[in-house]
Motif scaffolding. Structure first.
Motif: not given
Length: 289
Positions: A67-89
């Motif tokens: 499911k490509w939407k799940d993959l893109v959504g996972d990438m969006q979530l990871a980026y948001t967590l990094f940008l807003q919470l400074s999560c390096f992982d």
């Protein structure tokens, strides 16, 4: 974050000499991914003509159930967590997903048009929100495959020959040129020598003449002009926003100087209009009224 492999050419060359879990790849996600594979799966990756395809198919099928939407959504979530919470992982997970999708052959990209169209659209927004010094930090970008990933991504998308993907790649490349001009440059090249020119992969025809259809040249010129215009429009919008912000700041300073008592009376939950209403209602301070 899941262990996402980065199957660029260097990691495969390092790993072809061993089938053990303690591979010599410098990428942690690749090490953990390979260590969990069966011997036959490792062999399929290391001796594949395009190991990026094998790794992509494994991750796309086993982790995201195709499911490509799940993959893109996972990438969006990871980026948001990094940008807003400074999560390096989360940064590492986002960067590895970008690399996973970038080191894939043009043939495989052509089979997932919807995925790569959504991926490029998402990347344009994400790149636009990043500070420029992010790409100058080797620890965050160049040293961990981001720069070569984006370069490989555009090259392979153009090579697909799919009009929708080619147009999206050219648009994305134009966006990168406006946002981060040095990102698409090879460290040994000059500013005007872009490394993303698609080269002929057939070595036998390497010295032969290249025949380009006139219609293709005209289409390329139209697309290039459209990308340049989009860049100029974006620059104008940014300039207008900055000017409006500057004008608003000057107006606030003048009003503060003209009505110091009023602005001093503004409470934390009020704006200036609410303060005026309260002062006229209470009539407790003659100077304020």
């Amino acid at each position: 974050p899941r262990n996402i492999p980065v199957m660029d050419s260097s990691s495969v060359k390092n790993n072809r000499t061993t089938s053990s879990s303690s591979s010599s790849s410098s990428h942690a996600g690749t090490k953990k991914f390979i260590s969990a594979l069966s011997p036959s799966e490792r062999t399929a990756i290391f001796f594949s003509d395009c190991p990026g395809d094998v790794a992509f198919q494994m991750v796309f099928k086993d982790i995201y159930n195709g499911k490509w939407k799940d993959l893109v959504g996972d990438m969006q979530l990871a980026y948001t967590l990094f940008l807003q919470l400074s999560c390096f992982d989360s940064l590492e997970h986002w960067r590895d997903l970008v690399a996973l999708l970038s080191f894939v052959s043009p043939g495989t990209m052509a089979q997932h048009v919807a995925l790569y169209t959504a991926f490029l659209s998402t990347m344009e927004v994400q790149i636009h929100t990043l500070e420029n010094d992010f790409f100058e930090n080797d620890e965050m970008s160049s040293g961990n495959f981001l720069k070569p990933s984006l370069q490989s991504l555009i090259q392979n998308l153009v090579r697909t020959g799919v009009a929708r993907l080619v147009d999206a790649a050219i648009s994305f490349q134009g966006h990168l040129r406006v946002k981060v001009p040095t990102l698409l440059l090879d460290h040994n090249d000059h500013q005007d020598n872009m490394i993303l020119e698609v080269e002929d992969e057939d070595e036998e025809d390497e010295d032969g003449p290249a025949v380009v259809d006139l219609h293709e040249i005209e289409e390329f010129m139209v697309r290039s002009e459209r990308v340049a215009n989009q860049g100029q429009q974006q620059q104008q919008i940014t300039t207008n926003i900055q000017q409006q912000s500057h004008d608003s700041t000057l107006l606030l300073i003048r009003e503060t100087q003209q009505y110091p008592i009023l602005f001093a009376a503004v409470q934390s939950h009020e704006d200036v209009l609410m303060t005026c209403a309260r002062a006229l209602d209470e009539v407790s301070d003659v100077s304020l009224v």
